[in-house]
Scaffold this motif. Structure first.
Motif, PDB file in Angstrom:
ATOM      1  N   LEU A 400       0.848  -1.196   0.000  1.00  0.00           N
ATOM      2  CA  LEU A 400       0.000   0.000   0.000  1.00  0.00           C
ATOM      3  C   LEU A 400       0.882   1.244   0.000  1.00  0.00           C
ATOM      4  O   LEU A 400       1.858   1.325   0.755  1.00  0.00           O
ATOM      5  N   GLN A 401       0.503   2.212  -0.825  1.00  0.00           N
ATOM      6  CA  GLN A 401       1.288   3.443  -0.959  1.00  0.00           C
ATOM      7  C   GLN A 401       0.436   4.635  -0.533  1.00  0.00           C
ATOM      8  O   GLN A 401      -0.686   4.813  -1.013  1.00  0.00           O
ATOM      9  N   THR A 403      -1.090   8.413  -0.130  1.00  0.00           N
ATOM     10  CA  THR A 403      -1.331   9.541  -1.040  1.00  0.00           C
ATOM     11  C   THR A 403      -1.329  10.833  -0.230  1.00  0.00           C
ATOM     12  O   THR A 403      -1.427  10.803   1.007  1.00  0.00           O
ATOM     13  N   GLN A 407      -5.018   8.763   2.073  1.00  0.00           N
ATOM     14  CA  GLN A 407      -5.479   7.433   1.699  1.00  0.00           C
ATOM     15  C   GLN A 407      -4.289   6.561   1.272  1.00  0.00           C
ATOM     16  O   GLN A 407      -3.180   7.049   1.060  1.00  0.00           O
ATOM     17  N   ASN A 409      -3.252   3.725  -1.620  1.00  0.00           N
ATOM     18  CA  ASN A 409      -3.575   3.015  -2.850  1.00  0.00           C
ATOM     19  C   ASN A 409      -2.845   1.676  -2.893  1.00  0.00           C
ATOM     20  O   ASN A 409      -1.741   1.531  -2.353  1.00  0.00           O
ATOM     21  N   ARG A 411      -0.528  -0.609  -4.383  1.00  0.00           N
ATOM     22  CA  ARG A 411       0.575  -0.545  -5.352  1.00  0.00           C
ATOM     23  C   ARG A 411       0.802  -1.895  -6.008  1.00  0.00           C
ATOM     24  O   ARG A 411       1.058  -1.997  -7.206  1.00  0.00           O
ATOM     25  N   THR A 423     -10.409  -2.884  -4.861  1.00  0.00           N
ATOM     26  CA  THR A 423     -10.411  -1.964  -6.015  1.00  0.00           C
ATOM     27  C   THR A 423     -10.466  -0.504  -5.587  1.00  0.00           C
ATOM     28  O   THR A 423     -10.235   0.392  -6.406  1.00  0.00           O
ATOM     29  N   THR A 424     -10.765  -0.248  -4.342  1.00  0.00           N
ATOM     30  CA  THR A 424     -10.848   1.136  -3.848  1.00  0.00           C
ATOM     31  C   THR A 424      -9.719   1.397  -2.868  1.00  0.00           C
ATOM     32  O   THR A 424      -9.212   0.468  -2.221  1.00  0.00           O
ATOM     33  N   PRO A 425      -9.283   2.650  -2.757  1.00  0.00           N
ATOM     34  CA  PRO A 425      -8.193   2.971  -1.826  1.00  0.00           C
ATOM     35  C   PRO A 425      -8.595   2.679  -0.377  1.00  0.00           C
ATOM     36  O   PRO A 425      -9.766   2.710  -0.016  1.00  0.00           O
TER      37      PRO A 425
END
Length: 465
Positions: A400-401, A403, A407, A409, A411, A423-425
């Protein structure tokens, strides 16, 4: 001519004495020894009554072991004779000196022997102790029909030699019996050391140690109790009737012991002391002793601490449902076995640590090779994910990265083929979770997300995995 007959008679007596002394030295059967002595005394000295009784030190009494008398009924002469203060037989046993009685029929100290003397026509009597190493092994009674009794010096010497030889033989028989009866812990310990090398797992080694202990000491049962420092509780890990190998098996057994119940017992184990409870005095307090025996459901106990690198791991428990006097050899055996258990378990932990270090080193090399061999980032991540999931036996791998909005995202991620990746952050973390992750320099772990207050904002995303 008379001189020659006397010389020949003396030679025959010496030959007979030599033969009987040789028998007394070499024979190991008490019945044969006594029978040989009786026949020698009868043939050489011609007493009307010859009786040999063996002394029972525990019960303080004599048992008629053999007799030669002018009667076919020897029942009375082959029974137990209790020794009472002041009687003749006790005097001989206690003082360990011969006693001469002019007329056994009239001596008030003779007790029931007065009636025997009257029935058999015995008057003059010699009571001779069977004495060796300052201990009395019995009494020999020699009875004559004449009033009073006189022994020539040569006769006294012969009697002393023969009866002394009999006492020495009885002493040696007792020593040999004691040696065979004493349990020698070294022999089974050497054998179990060899057996342990043939057993592949720690579980089987522990079972082997307990079964060997059960066989050597023969108690009602033998158990191995393990100590849980977190719960301050001893739980039964291995028993002579059942085997429990994991702490999770604790619920399946009723045997267990809280430290708070018997704190002095726990302290004794921590200090490396063997706790022995039986018919003798225990080093524990009376209340603790009673509570300990009740919890373990036993009446006698040998408990030896199991330690490794100064840490108490548990104790080996030998339990008997009857009051028991523990022998010194049994105590030494239990202590030695407990030390062996500590070594066995300690070696298990060492082997596990070495194996873990080896796997960690090899795993690090595999990750490095996976990265070096891949020219594309996605391929490298995929290879590393496969290795990591295999090592940890995991199903899912996510990177996970964060933002700028807080949130996270996705990765990169892998999932079983029957499941989809999120599929969602992932939403922003709570401040305490953010601090928890940011301040840690090591890998963090949550054992059970459903029971943890960590990462609550990610519940929805993680539950989709």
């Amino acid at each position: 001519m008379g001189q020659q007959n006397l010389q020949s008679q003396n030679e025959n007596q010496l030959l007979a004495l030599g033969r009987v002394l040789e028998t007394l030295r070499e024979e190991e059967n008490a019945d044969v020894l006594i029978e040989t002595t009786l026949h020698y005394l009868h043939s050489e000295f011609h007493y009307r009554l010859i009786w040999i009784g063996l002394y029972d030190r525990l019960e303080h009494r004599l048992f008629g072991k053999g007799a030669i008398a002018p009667t076919d009924d020897l029942t009375f002469l082959k029974q137990w004779f209790d020794l009472e203060p002041g009687d003749l037989l006790e005097q001989v046993v206690i003082q360990q000196r011969p006693v001469t009685v002019p007329n056994l029929q009239q001596d008030s100290r003779a007790g029931a022997w007065r009636r025997v003397a009257t029935e058999l026509g015995i008057q003059g009597t010699i009571l001779f102790p069977l004495r060796c190493k300052e201990r009395c092994f019995g009494v020999t009674l020699l009875g004559s029909p004449q009033w009073g009794i006189y022994q020539h010096p040569a006769e006294k010497a012969h009697l002393s030699s023969v009866l002394g030889g009999l006492a020495a033989a009885l002493y040696q028989i007792e020593v040999n019996w004691q040696r065979s009866a004493i349990k020698r812990p070294d022999q089974p310990l050497f054998q179990v050391l060899y057996d342990l090398m043939q057993v592949p797992t720690v579980t089987l080694r522990l079972d082997k140690l307990l079964s060997t202990t059960q066989k050597f000491i023969a108690p009602t049962r033998t158990n191995l109790y393990w100590y849980s420092p977190e719960r301050r509780y001893f739980w039964q890990r291995v028993g002579s009737r059942q085997t429990l190998h994991n702490f999770g098996d604790l619920r399946s057994t009723t045997a267990g012991l809280m430290v708070a119940e018997v704190n002095d017992f726990y302290q004794a184990l921590v200090e490396g002391q063997l706790v022995a409870i039986g018919t003798g005095r225990s080093l524990l307090k009376a209340e603790s002793t009673e509570r300990l025996l009740a919890r373990l459901r036993t009446r006698s106990l040998l408990a030896a601490p199991i330690q490794s690198q100064g840490e108490l791991l548990g104790f080996l428990s030998v339990e008997d449902n009857e009051p028991r006097i523990w022998e010194e050899g049994e105590k030494k055996y239990v202590s030695a076995t407990a030390q062996l258990i500590g070594l066995v378990v300690g070696s298990e932990e060492l082997e596990a640590n070495l194996e873990k270090v080896s796997k960690d080193t090899y795993f690090g090399a595999e990750i490095a090779q996976a990265i070096a061999r891949s020219s594309e980032t996605e391929v490298a991540l995929k290879n590393c994910a496969e290795l990591l999931c295999k090592r940890l036996e995991a199903n899912c791998f996510l990177i996970l990265q964060p933002t700028p909005t807080g949130q996270f995202n996705l990765r990169f991620g892998t999932q079983p083929s029957n499941r989809r990746l999120p599929t969602t952050p992932f939403p922003p973390l709570e401040p305490e979770d953010q601090e928890w992750l940011s301040n840690s320099t090591e890998t963090l772990m949550v054992e059970n997300l459903d029971e943890s207050f960590r990462l609550l904002s990610w519940d929805q995303g993680l539950n989709q995995l």
